[in-house]
Design a protein around this motif. Sequence first.
Motif, short mmCIF file in Angstrom:
data_model
loop_
_atom_site.label_atom_id
_atom_site.label_comp_id
_atom_site.label_asym_id
_atom_site.label_seq_id
_atom_site.Cartn_x
_atom_site.Cartn_y
_atom_site.Cartn_z
N ASN A 1 3.99 -14.22 1.35
CA ASN A 1 2.77 -13.48 1.04
C ASN A 1 2.43 -13.50 -0.44
O ASN A 1 1.60 -12.71 -0.90
CB ASN A 1 2.89 -12.05 1.54
N ASP B 1 6.47 -3.27 -3.20
CA ASP B 1 5.22 -2.59 -3.53
C ASP B 1 5.05 -1.33 -2.68
O ASP B 1 4.63 -0.28 -3.17
CB ASP B 1 4.03 -3.53 -3.29
N ALA C 1 4.77 2.53 -3.96
CA ALA C 1 3.62 3.35 -3.60
C ALA C 1 4.06 4.68 -3.00
O ALA C 1 3.53 5.75 -3.34
CB ALA C 1 2.72 2.59 -2.63
N ALA D 1 -1.59 4.55 -3.94
CA ALA D 1 -1.92 3.49 -2.99
C ALA D 1 -1.18 2.21 -3.37
O ALA D 1 -0.90 1.97 -4.55
CB ALA D 1 -3.42 3.24 -2.98
N GLU D 2 -0.88 1.40 -2.37
CA GLU D 2 -0.20 0.13 -2.64
C GLU D 2 -1.06 -0.76 -3.53
O GLU D 2 -0.54 -1.53 -4.34
CB GLU D 2 0.13 -0.58 -1.32
N THR D 3 -2.38 -0.65 -3.42
CA THR D 3 -3.26 -1.43 -4.30
C THR D 3 -3.08 -1.03 -5.77
O THR D 3 -3.23 -1.87 -6.67
CB THR D 3 -4.73 -1.25 -3.90
N THR D 4 -2.76 0.25 -6.00
CA THR D 4 -2.49 0.70 -7.36
C THR D 4 -1.26 0.03 -7.92
O THR D 4 -1.21 -0.38 -9.09
CB THR D 4 -2.32 2.23 -7.40
N LYS E 1 0.00 -2.91 -6.95
CA LYS E 1 -0.30 -4.32 -7.16
C LYS E 1 -1.10 -4.52 -8.45
O LYS E 1 -0.86 -5.47 -9.21
CB LYS E 1 -1.08 -4.89 -5.96
N SER E 2 -2.04 -3.62 -8.70
CA SER E 2 -2.84 -3.70 -9.92
C SER E 2 -1.99 -3.51 -11.16
O SER E 2 -2.12 -4.24 -12.15
CB SER E 2 -3.96 -2.66 -9.88
#
Length: 220
Positions: A123, A177, A181, A187-190, A192-193
């Motif tokens: 991934n 990740d 989180a 959030a997981e997007t946080t 990753k960012s």
Amino acid sequence: MSAPSRVLIVDDDPMAASGVAAILGTSKELTVVGIRNSATTLGDAIQALRPDIVLCDVRMPEVDGVEAATRHARQPDAPRFLMMTAFDEEGRVLDAINAGAVGFLLKHDDPRWILDAVLAIKNGGSAYSPRAAAQLTEWIQNSRSSAAQRAAIEKMKLLTDRERQFAIALVTDGASDADLAARFFVAETTVKSALGAIRTKWGVRSRTEIAVIVAQSGLA
């Protein structure tokens, strides 16, 4: 659903290679396209089998995993290299990371972790087992030079408090990740960012390289 990622296993121990192949074979997201017991003809195998991931032992006769990664990991359209090791030659793992490998495992890791690690590579992430990360951290801290430590500390100063927390957690726990989180209630997007921001600030490409710098700093 996307096609399964193609995995080539390279290990001079046939039983170990077969065991790993069996573990990976339990996932519909992966297909083992070949097993090689030597890296001497790895270039030919990559051309013939077109793997997305090469799961490669570090210690092998003739051409070891580090040399294999050095030769092939940075080639155009190269597969991603995930190293396996018994960790009795830690410096060789660092060499493999510098050569372009994106993670490493201990051969005696929990089979579920081996599968999760390969899926993480599939991934687009990097992967290293918590036990391997702990041993790598100890080795780097025991062998680091003062110049390397100073450089790593300066890089740590470039991070925000949250980015520093995430970076340290990568080393101390080998956290994913999703783990980060959940731990920090974001959030997981946080996550990753933030990890993307660290890679940009430090000029690195992988979670493993982040972990090495944090370990060199001695701040983990």
